[in-house]
Design a protein around this motif. Structure first.
Motif, PDB file in Angstrom:
ATOM      1  N   THR A 130       0.849  -1.205   0.000  1.00 51.26           N
ATOM      2  CA  THR A 130       0.000   0.000   0.000  1.00 51.26           C
ATOM      3  C   THR A 130       0.879   1.248   0.000  1.00 51.26           C
ATOM      4  OG1 THR A 130      -1.773  -1.139   1.177  1.00 51.26           O
ATOM      5  CG2 THR A 130      -1.774   1.261   1.315  1.00 51.26           C
ATOM      6  N   LEU A 131       0.462   2.212  -0.815  1.00 51.20           N
ATOM      7  CA  LEU A 131       1.188   3.478  -0.894  1.00 51.20           C
ATOM      8  C   LEU A 131       0.664   4.412   0.192  1.00 51.20           C
ATOM      9  CD1 LEU A 131       3.268   4.890  -2.777  1.00 51.20           C
ATOM     10  CD2 LEU A 131       1.319   5.766  -4.073  1.00 51.20           C
ATOM     11  N   LEU A 132       1.589   4.915   1.014  1.00 50.59           N
ATOM     12  CA  LEU A 132       1.201   5.787   2.127  1.00 50.59           C
ATOM     13  C   LEU A 132       1.869   7.147   1.975  1.00 50.59           C
ATOM     14  CD1 LEU A 132       2.044   3.351   5.092  1.00 50.59           C
ATOM     15  CD2 LEU A 132      -0.182   3.645   3.998  1.00 50.59           C
ATOM     16  N   THR A 133       1.126   8.189   2.321  1.00 50.01           N
ATOM     17  CA  THR A 133       1.738   9.511   2.427  1.00 50.01           C
ATOM     18  C   THR A 133       1.029  10.284   3.526  1.00 50.01           C
ATOM     19  OG1 THR A 133       2.649  11.355   1.130  1.00 50.01           O
ATOM     20  CG2 THR A 133       0.349  10.804   0.698  1.00 50.01           C
ATOM     21  N   ALA A 134       1.750  11.246   4.106  1.00 49.58           N
ATOM     22  CA  ALA A 134       1.184  12.026   5.212  1.00 49.58           C
ATOM     23  C   ALA A 134       0.067  12.933   4.699  1.00 49.58           C
ATOM     24  CB  ALA A 134       2.287  12.860   5.854  1.00 49.58           C
ATOM     25  N   PRO A 135      -0.999  13.097   5.488  1.00 50.05           N
ATOM     26  CA  PRO A 135      -2.052  14.044   5.100  1.00 50.05           C
ATOM     27  C   PRO A 135      -1.595  15.489   5.294  1.00 50.05           C
ATOM     28  CG  PRO A 135      -2.563  13.051   7.231  1.00 50.05           C
ATOM     29  CD  PRO A 135      -1.279  12.419   6.757  1.00 50.05           C
ATOM     30  N   LEU A 136      -2.349  16.442   4.753  1.00 49.25           N
ATOM     31  CA  LEU A 136      -1.922  17.841   4.801  1.00 49.25           C
ATOM     32  C   LEU A 136      -1.818  18.358   6.239  1.00 49.25           C
ATOM     33  CD1 LEU A 136      -3.863  19.342   1.755  1.00 49.25           C
ATOM     34  CD2 LEU A 136      -1.566  18.345   1.849  1.00 49.25           C
ATOM     35  N   GLY A 137      -2.532  17.753   7.175  1.00 47.04           N
ATOM     36  CA  GLY A 137      -2.474  18.172   8.581  1.00 47.04           C
ATOM     37  C   GLY A 137      -1.139  17.913   9.258  1.00 47.04           C
ATOM     38  N   ASN A 138      -0.266  17.123   8.622  1.00 46.47           N
ATOM     39  CA  ASN A 138       1.056  16.854   9.210  1.00 46.47           C
ATOM     40  C   ASN A 138       2.119  17.833   8.695  1.00 46.47           C
ATOM     41  OD1 ASN A 138       0.162  13.464   9.181  1.00 46.47           O
ATOM     42  ND2 ASN A 138       0.626  14.559  11.050  1.00 46.47           N
ATOM     43  N   SER A 139       1.703  19.074   8.462  1.00 48.51           N
ATOM     44  CA  SER A 139       2.634  20.152   8.075  1.00 48.51           C
ATOM     45  C   SER A 139       3.349  19.882   6.757  1.00 48.51           C
ATOM     46  CB  SER A 139       3.675  20.412   9.170  1.00 48.51           C
ATOM     47  OG  SER A 139       3.037  20.737  10.375  1.00 48.51           O
ATOM     48  N   VAL A 140       2.632  19.391   5.772  1.00 47.21           N
ATOM     49  CA  VAL A 140       3.257  19.189   4.459  1.00 47.21           C
ATOM     50  C   VAL A 140       2.730  20.215   3.474  1.00 47.21           C
ATOM     51  CG1 VAL A 140       3.555  16.712   4.850  1.00 47.21           C
ATOM     52  CG2 VAL A 140       1.578  17.503   3.538  1.00 47.21           C
ATOM     53  N   LEU A 141       3.561  20.539   2.497  1.00 45.06           N
ATOM     54  CA  LEU A 141       3.098  21.373   1.393  1.00 45.06           C
ATOM     55  C   LEU A 141       2.193  20.511   0.507  1.00 45.06           C
ATOM     56  CD1 LEU A 141       3.713  24.243   0.043  1.00 45.06           C
ATOM     57  CD2 LEU A 141       5.036  22.915  -1.595  1.00 45.06           C
ATOM     58  N   PRO A 142       1.065  21.053   0.063  1.00 38.49           N
ATOM     59  CA  PRO A 142       0.227  20.285  -0.877  1.00 38.49           C
ATOM     60  C   PRO A 142       0.921  20.183  -2.239  1.00 38.49           C
ATOM     61  CG  PRO A 142      -0.824  22.400  -0.332  1.00 38.49           C
ATOM     62  CD  PRO A 142       0.476  22.346   0.416  1.00 38.49           C
ATOM     63  N   GLY A 143       1.803  19.226  -2.330  1.00 34.96           N
ATOM     64  CA  GLY A 143       2.662  19.097  -3.509  1.00 34.96           C
ATOM     65  C   GLY A 143       1.869  18.713  -4.753  1.00 34.96           C
ATOM     66  N   LEU A 200      -3.491   3.105 -11.565  1.00 36.47           N
ATOM     67  CA  LEU A 200      -2.772   1.823 -11.737  1.00 36.47           C
ATOM     68  C   LEU A 200      -3.304   0.741 -10.792  1.00 36.47           C
ATOM     69  CD1 LEU A 200       0.892   3.203 -12.016  1.00 36.47           C
ATOM     70  CD2 LEU A 200      -0.431   2.161 -13.869  1.00 36.47           C
ATOM     71  N   GLY A 201      -4.262   1.104  -9.968  1.00 40.42           N
ATOM     72  CA  GLY A 201      -4.847   0.117  -9.050  1.00 40.42           C
ATOM     73  C   GLY A 201      -3.986  -0.163  -7.826  1.00 40.42           C
ATOM     74  N   ILE A 202      -3.055   0.764  -7.524  1.00 39.55           N
ATOM     75  CA  ILE A 202      -2.223   0.612  -6.322  1.00 39.55           C
ATOM     76  C   ILE A 202      -3.023   1.189  -5.146  1.00 39.55           C
ATOM     77  CG2 ILE A 202      -0.059   1.336  -5.205  1.00 39.55           C
ATOM     78  CD1 ILE A 202       1.047   1.741  -8.143  1.00 39.55           C
ATOM     79  N   PRO A 203      -3.200   0.411  -4.064  1.00 37.25           N
ATOM     80  CA  PRO A 203      -3.937   0.972  -2.924  1.00 37.25           C
ATOM     81  C   PRO A 203      -3.197   2.171  -2.329  1.00 37.25           C
ATOM     82  CG  PRO A 203      -3.424  -1.370  -2.586  1.00 37.25           C
ATOM     83  CD  PRO A 203      -2.728  -0.960  -3.835  1.00 37.25           C
ATOM     84  N   VAL A 204      -3.943   3.226  -2.042  1.00 32.20           N
ATOM     85  CA  VAL A 204      -3.353   4.486  -1.573  1.00 32.20           C
ATOM     86  C   VAL A 204      -4.035   4.908  -0.279  1.00 32.20           C
ATOM     87  CG1 VAL A 204      -3.151   6.941  -2.105  1.00 32.20           C
ATOM     88  CG2 VAL A 204      -2.925   5.271  -3.944  1.00 32.20           C
ATOM     89  N   VAL A 205      -3.243   5.277   0.723  1.00 32.98           N
ATOM     90  CA  VAL A 205      -3.809   5.791   1.973  1.00 32.98           C
ATOM     91  C   VAL A 205      -3.041   7.037   2.402  1.00 32.98           C
ATOM     92  CG1 VAL A 205      -4.416   5.277   4.376  1.00 32.98           C
ATOM     93  CG2 VAL A 205      -4.351   3.419   2.714  1.00 32.98           C
ATOM     94  N   GLU A 206      -3.796   8.101   2.721  1.00 30.65           N
ATOM     95  CA  GLU A 206      -3.171   9.260   3.354  1.00 30.65           C
ATOM     96  C   GLU A 206      -3.377   9.077   4.846  1.00 30.65           C
ATOM     97  OE1 GLU A 206      -4.019  13.229   1.674  1.00 30.65           O
ATOM     98  OE2 GLU A 206      -4.790  12.166  -0.070  1.00 30.65           O
TER      99      GLU A 206
END
Ligand code: PMP
Length: 316
Positions: free
Chosen positions: A206-219, A232-238
């Motif tokens: 599963t592809l993970l990335t931090a949500p915007l609440g964790n002080s990230v720039l909305p890249g 591509l059907g890769i599971p994604v979770v923020e």
């Protein structure tokens, strides 16, 4: 990276000469960091020069300006046309484009309202940002001792020049300790982002990335990668990511306009997976680079064409 001078810079609606784009040392921005900016790329695609996600970048510039109560006399579409104009005038493709909105020379003192707002758009030649330039090799990074911006201090969703004082601390520490880049945690200890990149992990496929609440720039690359992964059907979770997940993920990579998709092969000298680029990163890179180069069609309408003959092909 040295700056290669070009001919023209767009300033408040007009093209001026490179050497005339100067500021007084008492400008508000010099004293208080009062600027917001963007980093955009123009690619030499198979069917011609194209600016990547120009409207989204200019929307983020307008959003950053709005957060800082800077009123711009230009619309999003006018700013997109201005980028096209300056790239066409300088005939440098591929290139990096740097729009900047700043508080100029007016009054001194923290109150910014009486200092004029100046808009500049500069473009210049720029290559790979991180690592050796080989997109499949991976870079060695550390977790920074510096945290990312705390909520309700410096707004992380705004791409302001002042935020990059924090980025500089992260970057310098990493370099001094022999790493290419640092990963910053937020003030609660959750993974945030690099000094100038968003971060992705692959854990149990599963592809993970931090949500915007964790002080990230909305890249914008972050958004593009999320879109491609879903297609591509890769599971994604923020989701919030604890630090130790960096060490036990199969894959970790950075995304950004400059970094594009850069695999990370170690964090704090602990190998990520087997220390080589993983299959999910590879798949996403392949898809992303094909679109950037024009080998795959621009099915998302991510490119704004620039009427200029590309001088050299994109190298990836
Ligand atoms: N985070 C930070 C702090 C950045 O400076 C950047 C580069 N603009 C990114 C993330 C990635 O954003 P983008 O994909 O829009 O370049």
């Amino acid at each position: 990276m040295a700056i290669n001078k070009t001919e023209k810079i767009w300033h408040n609606g007009k093209l001026i000469n490179w050497d005339d784009a100067t500021l007084h040392v008492m400008s508000h921005v010099v004293n208080y960091g009062s600027a917001v900016f963007e980093g955009v790329r123009c690619y030499a695609r198979k069917d011609g020069a194209g600016i990547f996600r120009a409207a989204e970048h200019m929307q983020r510039l307008l959003d950053s300006s709005k957060i800082y109560r800077m009123e711009l006399p230009f619309t999003r579409d006018e700013l997109v046309r201005a980028m096209v104009e300056v790239v066409a005038a300088n005939r440098i493709v591929p290139c990096y484009i740097r729009p900047i909105v700043l508080r100029g020379y007016g009054q001194i003192g923290v109150n910014p309202f009486n200092s004029p707002i100046d808009v500049y758009i500069v473009n210049y030649e720029w290559g790979k940002y991180l690592g050796s330039g080989k997109a499949d090799e991976g870079v060695d990074v550390c977790v920074s001792s510096w945290n990312r911006l705390a909520p309700n201090t410096m707004p992380a969703m705004a791409k302001s020049g002042a935020n990059y004082m924090n980025s500089q601390l992260i970057k310098m520490e990493a370099i001094v300790n022999g790493y290419v880049e640092g990963i910053a945690l937020d003030v609660n200890g959750y993974v945030s982002e690099g000094s100038g990149e968003n971060l992705f992990l692959v854990r149990n496929g599963t592809l993970l990335t931090a949500p915007l609440g964790n002080s990230v720039l909305p890249g914008i690359t972050r958004d593009s990668v999320l879109q491609l992964a879903r297609e591509l059907g890769i599971p994604v979770v923020e989701q919030m990511i604890p630090r130790e997940m960096l060490y036990i993920s199969e894959e970790v990579f950075f995304t950004g306009t400059a970094a594009e998709i850069t695999p990370i092969r170690s964090v704090d000298k602990i190998a990520v997976g087997d220390g080589k680029i993983g299959p999910v990163t590879k798949r996403l890179q392949k898809e992303f680079f094909a679109i950037l180069q024009g080998a795959a069609p621009d099915r998302h309408h991510w490119f704004t064409p620039v009427p200029v003959q590309a001088r050299q092909p994109v190298t990836v």
